[in-house]
Structures are given as structure tokens and as C-alpha cells.
Scaffold this motif. Structure first.
Motif, mmCIF file in Angstrom:
data_model
loop_
_atom_site.group_PDB
_atom_site.id
_atom_site.type_symbol
_atom_site.label_atom_id
_atom_site.label_comp_id
_atom_site.label_asym_id
_atom_site.label_seq_id
_atom_site.Cartn_x
_atom_site.Cartn_y
_atom_site.Cartn_z
ATOM 1 N N GLY A 106 0.781 -1.225 0.000
ATOM 2 C CA GLY A 106 0.000 0.000 0.000
ATOM 3 C C GLY A 106 0.813 1.274 0.000
ATOM 4 O O GLY A 106 0.256 2.357 -0.219
ATOM 5 N N THR A 107 2.118 1.185 0.254
ATOM 6 C CA THR A 107 2.996 2.352 0.131
ATOM 7 C C THR A 107 3.532 2.392 -1.289
ATOM 8 O O THR A 107 4.346 1.541 -1.682
ATOM 9 C CB THR A 107 4.153 2.291 1.140
ATOM 10 O OG1 THR A 107 3.635 2.343 2.472
ATOM 11 C CG2 THR A 107 5.097 3.465 0.937
ATOM 12 N N HIS A 108 3.058 3.352 -2.078
ATOM 13 C CA HIS A 108 3.414 3.435 -3.493
ATOM 14 C C HIS A 108 4.684 4.259 -3.664
ATOM 15 O O HIS A 108 4.788 5.372 -3.133
ATOM 16 C CB HIS A 108 2.285 4.065 -4.297
ATOM 17 C CG HIS A 108 2.582 4.157 -5.764
ATOM 18 N ND1 HIS A 108 2.566 3.061 -6.590
ATOM 19 C CD2 HIS A 108 2.923 5.226 -6.530
ATOM 20 C CE1 HIS A 108 2.876 3.430 -7.823
ATOM 21 N NE2 HIS A 108 3.090 4.747 -7.812
ATOM 22 N N ILE A 109 5.641 3.711 -4.387
ATOM 23 C CA ILE A 109 6.889 4.416 -4.677
ATOM 24 C C ILE A 109 6.825 4.909 -6.116
ATOM 25 O O ILE A 109 6.937 4.127 -7.069
ATOM 26 C CB ILE A 109 8.109 3.510 -4.454
ATOM 27 C CG1 ILE A 109 8.194 3.097 -2.980
ATOM 28 C CG2 ILE A 109 9.381 4.235 -4.876
ATOM 29 C CD1 ILE A 109 9.400 2.268 -2.636
ATOM 30 N N ASP A 110 6.639 6.204 -6.260
ATOM 31 C CA ASP A 110 6.583 6.850 -7.569
ATOM 32 C C ASP A 110 8.011 7.208 -7.959
ATOM 33 O O ASP A 110 8.538 8.242 -7.572
ATOM 34 C CB ASP A 110 5.701 8.100 -7.489
ATOM 35 C CG ASP A 110 5.496 8.757 -8.844
ATOM 36 O OD1 ASP A 110 5.769 8.105 -9.873
ATOM 37 O OD2 ASP A 110 5.063 9.920 -8.874
ATOM 38 N N THR A 111 8.640 6.326 -8.712
ATOM 39 C CA THR A 111 10.060 6.471 -9.036
ATOM 40 C C THR A 111 10.278 7.540 -10.111
ATOM 41 O O THR A 111 9.342 7.959 -10.801
ATOM 42 C CB THR A 111 10.614 5.133 -9.522
ATOM 43 O OG1 THR A 111 9.744 4.598 -10.525
ATOM 44 C CG2 THR A 111 10.709 4.134 -8.373
ATOM 45 N N GLU A 112 11.544 7.949 -10.250
ATOM 46 C CA GLU A 112 11.889 8.958 -11.261
ATOM 47 C C GLU A 112 11.459 8.503 -12.659
ATOM 48 O O GLU A 112 10.900 9.267 -13.428
ATOM 49 C CB GLU A 112 13.398 9.217 -11.246
ATOM 50 C CG GLU A 112 13.838 10.184 -12.339
ATOM 51 C CD GLU A 112 15.341 10.300 -12.486
ATOM 52 O OE1 GLU A 112 15.788 11.244 -13.168
ATOM 53 O OE2 GLU A 112 16.066 9.452 -11.928
ATOM 54 N N TRP A 113 11.761 7.250 -12.979
ATOM 55 C CA TRP A 113 11.432 6.696 -14.284
ATOM 56 C C TRP A 113 10.160 5.858 -14.206
ATOM 57 O O TRP A 113 9.994 5.068 -13.274
ATOM 58 C CB TRP A 113 12.560 5.801 -14.784
ATOM 59 C CG TRP A 113 13.730 6.523 -15.362
ATOM 60 C CD1 TRP A 113 14.836 6.979 -14.688
ATOM 61 C CD2 TRP A 113 13.932 6.870 -16.737
ATOM 62 N NE1 TRP A 113 15.703 7.580 -15.569
ATOM 63 C CE2 TRP A 113 15.175 7.531 -16.833
ATOM 64 C CE3 TRP A 113 13.166 6.672 -17.897
ATOM 65 C CZ2 TRP A 113 15.677 8.001 -18.043
ATOM 66 C CZ3 TRP A 113 13.675 7.142 -19.096
ATOM 67 C CH2 TRP A 113 14.907 7.799 -19.161
ATOM 68 N N ARG A 114 9.294 5.998 -15.192
ATOM 69 C CA ARG A 114 8.204 5.059 -15.392
ATOM 70 C C ARG A 114 8.778 3.893 -16.204
ATOM 71 O O ARG A 114 8.609 3.802 -17.420
ATOM 72 C CB ARG A 114 7.053 5.736 -16.124
ATOM 73 C CG ARG A 114 6.272 6.727 -15.266
ATOM 74 C CD ARG A 114 5.571 6.041 -14.086
ATOM 75 N NE ARG A 114 4.716 4.946 -14.513
ATOM 76 C CZ ARG A 114 3.418 5.071 -14.765
ATOM 77 N NH1 ARG A 114 2.810 6.241 -14.642
ATOM 78 N NH2 ARG A 114 2.712 4.011 -15.138
ATOM 79 N N SER A 115 9.483 3.019 -15.509
ATOM 80 C CA SER A 115 10.154 1.912 -16.185
ATOM 81 C C SER A 115 9.163 0.934 -16.801
ATOM 82 O O SER A 115 9.525 0.165 -17.699
ATOM 83 C CB SER A 115 11.076 1.182 -15.205
ATOM 84 O OG SER A 115 12.015 2.065 -14.641
ATOM 85 N N ASP A 116 7.922 0.965 -16.324
ATOM 86 C CA ASP A 116 6.900 0.107 -16.930
ATOM 87 C C ASP A 116 6.624 0.519 -18.370
ATOM 88 O O ASP A 116 6.277 -0.319 -19.211
ATOM 89 C CB ASP A 116 5.620 0.127 -16.097
ATOM 90 C CG ASP A 116 5.098 1.526 -15.838
ATOM 91 O OD1 ASP A 116 5.902 2.416 -15.489
ATOM 92 O OD2 ASP A 116 3.878 1.746 -15.967
ATOM 93 N N TRP A 117 6.803 1.786 -18.707
ATOM 94 C CA TRP A 117 6.607 2.221 -20.093
ATOM 95 C C TRP A 117 7.679 1.603 -20.991
ATOM 96 O O TRP A 117 7.382 1.175 -22.101
ATOM 97 C CB TRP A 117 6.651 3.741 -20.181
ATOM 98 C CG TRP A 117 5.515 4.429 -19.474
ATOM 99 C CD1 TRP A 117 4.595 3.861 -18.631
ATOM 100 C CD2 TRP A 117 5.194 5.807 -19.541
ATOM 101 N NE1 TRP A 117 3.727 4.801 -18.164
ATOM 102 C CE2 TRP A 117 4.055 6.015 -18.695
ATOM 103 C CE3 TRP A 117 5.737 6.896 -20.203
ATOM 104 C CZ2 TRP A 117 3.480 7.262 -18.536
ATOM 105 C CZ3 TRP A 117 5.162 8.149 -20.039
ATOM 106 C CH2 TRP A 117 4.049 8.324 -19.213
#
Length: 332
Positions: A106-117
Motif C-alpha cells: 500500500g505504500t506506493h513508490i513513484d520512481t523517477e522513471w516510469r520503467s513500466d513504459w
């Protein structure tokens, strides 16, 4: 989560595999490397990072979803307020988080890169990963390692010399039951020559950091079994055969960018390095939606590296980042 990091236990499965595969040279080199980075010559920040890792709460029966855009860990029950606080503090102690995203209970880490893209651009061109041994070169915190494992790989090995990346990877791995995925604090050039161990090798965002890009391609080929698959993602420029950008000093404020070829030039490099069945499967301009500062990576990012008057140019006046993905095979 263990209160200590016992590297011998964490890497026992991998070391056994290397020995059983007849790769005794890498087995012995890796034991020496791990002993050095954790015992004899540790990074100066390692105690702080391990303290943050050990602050993560024990959670019984966690589950992982590795085949979704956000690498997600779930708990069968709700976390207490104390556990949520411990989790937040521990994960923030491992900042900056650059590659992701991740969700820890439940703790979301919004990283610098959207590596999923990037994964969405790469994945459709990969062979079926089920039961394959995969190497991820320059893997960062291991986001793509987890996605590869989620796609059914038999074993995944990521290599990256950054020790913070390794501890971030362990933050995920520590909640799983000894998964066949490991991150090694090594560089590609540290691996034995002609290893020929992997079915698929990923090199995503590494080539332009190499002073000798063709040597890098040859080293990557040496990691593959005959007939193995290379997935290469790197910066490119628009241009014809033979055109390459070599920045005078920095590129998008990065010092260690050496060669940015056109796609036809990159294809020729791969051909000269001995690859076959070379295909460019994607070319995409990097946007400030894909790479940017967040509360989990608070330093400058791509919006600060582009010309404020012309987003199609870097701050130095070069073409803005454009990335190509190519797939090639080692001859059988």
C-alpha cells in the motif's frame, strides 16, 4: 524481514547454480566480490542503507504480483499503523528511487522513471521468457528483473555496481521466498569472457555510457548461449548510416555519454559485432512524463535537462533524448 543481511545465505542458491553449471570461474570471482563489498571494503553508506532495510517490518505471508506495471507486494491482512510507519521510514531511507514503480503493501513508490513504459515497449518483441535464464545488464534497482521473473523466466540475474540499487532490490526480495532472482554488484566487464550461460540478455540504457560501444556489444554476445537473444535499448539520433553524435562534454547534463548513433549505424555495429536477425522494434522520444522528479527522487530530472525554450533540444543544444529498442541473435 531479517534483522541482518547474510550475503552467503542470500546468494547460496545462485552460487550453487553457477557451480553446477560449470561456471566455477564466475562462482569464485563472485564469492570474492561479495565478501569485499559486504565485509572487507563496504561502501561508506552501506551501514545506513542496511539500517533502513532492517527497519522494514516483518509481514507474515506476503504475496507478490510481478506481472503488472507496478511491482506489488501484498499482505493477507491490514498493516498496523506502526508497521506502516516503519515501512515508510525504511523505504524513504533508501532514496532516491530511480527505476520502478513499486508498491510495498500500500505504500506506493513513484520512481523517477516510469520503467513500466519501457517494459511495455520491450516486452512484445521478446521471445517467450518461460523457463529461460535471463541476464539484465545495468539493471539499476532491478525493476525489469522482477518483470522478467513475472513473465515466467526460470532464473534472472541482474548486474549493476551501485550498492544502493542492490539494497533496494533486497527490499523486495526480502519479502519473497528465495526467488530465483539476484542482483550482483558487478559490471559486465567483470564477468568471465565467453560465459555463454543465458538465453536472453537485456542491455537497457547502458550502451551510450560505454567508451567502446562495439566492445560492449561483443561482451554482451559472450554472455549468451548459441542462438541466444540480445535486447538492446539505447539513445539514438535521427540520421543515416554512419551518423553518430559524440557530445563535446555533457549530454542532458550527463558527463558519461560517449556515442549516440543513428539506428542504421547501430544496426551496422550489431552486425559487425557478430549478431544476426537484427530488428529495430521501437523508437520513442523520452518525455517529461516518463522521467521526472518525484517525492521519492527529489533531485533534478529530465525537465531540468532540456532547453526551457525548446523541449526538442537538451540544455546543451543537442537533440532531446530519443531511445530505440533493437533485438538481435547470436548465431547458433
Amino acid at each position: 524481514m531479517s534483522t541482518d543481511f547474510d550475503w552467503r545465505s542470500e546468494y547460496a542458491n545462485l552460487l550453487d547454480w553457477l557451480r553446477d553449471s560449470g561456471r566455477t570461474q564466475w562462482h569464485d570471482q563472485l564469492e570474492q566480490r561479495l565478501s569485499s563489498v559486504f565485509e572487507t571494503h563496504p561502501h561508506g553508506d552501506l551501514p545506513r542503507w542496511l539500517a533502513a532495510l532492517n527497519q522494514l517490518p516483518r509481514i507474515p505471508g506476503p504475496e507478490a504480483d510481478l506481472d503488472q506495471p507496478t511491482v506489488t507486494l501484498r499482505s493477507p491482512g491490514a498493516l498496523s499503523h506502526e508497521q506502516q510507519d516503519q515501512l515508510e521510514q525504511g523505504l524513504r531511507g533508501l532514496m532516491p528511487w530511480r527505476k520502478g514503480p513499486f508498491d510495498f503493501f500500500g505504500t506506493h513508490i513513484d520512481t523517477e522513471w516510469r520503467s513500466d513504459w519501457k517494459w511495455d515497449r520491450v516486452r512484445p518483441s521478446l521471445s517467450d521468457l518461460r523457463n529461460r535464464n535471463v541476464l539484465d545488464v545495468g539493471c539499476g534497482s532491478g525493476y525489469h528483473c522482477w518483470r522478467v521473473l513475472g513473465a515466467g523466466a526460470r532464473r534472472v540475474v541482474g548486474i549493476d555496481p551501485g550498492m544502493l540499487f542492490l539494497i533496494q532490490f533486497q527490499a523486495v526480495r526480502g519479502y519473497l521466498d528465495d526467488p530465483p532472482a539476484h542482483l550482483l554488484p558487478q559490471r559486465l566487464e567483470d564477468l568471465p569472457h565467453q560465459l555463454q550461460l543465458f538465453d536472453t540478455t537485456l542491455s537497457l540504457g547502458v550502451l551510450y555510457h560505454r567508451r567502446s560501444p562495439i566492445d560492449h556489444l561483443i561482451e554482451l554476445k559472450g554472455t549468451l548461449k548459441p542462438g541466444g537473444e540480445l535486447v538492446l535499448e539505447t539513445l539514438v539520433i535521427e540520421g543515416e548510416m554512419g551518423e553518430t553524435l559524440m557530445p563535446e562534454d555533457r549530454y542532458a547534463r550527463m558527463r558519461n555519454v560517449w556515442f549516440i548513433p543513428s539506428v542504421p549505424t547501430l544496426e551496422r555495429w550489431l552486425q559487425r559485432a557478430g549478431y544476426r536477425d537484427i530488428q529495430c522494434v521501437d523508437v520513442t522520444r523520452t518525455t517529461t512524463d516518463e522521467q521526472r522528479s518525484t517525492s521519492w527522487m527529489q533531485f533534478q530530472s529530465l525537465p531540468d535537462f532540456l532547453d526551457p525554450e525548446d523541449g526538442h533540444r537538451t540544455i546543451e543544444g543537442y537533440p532531446a533524448p530519443r531511445r530505440a529498442t533493437l533485438v538481435a541473435r547470436k548465431p547458433a
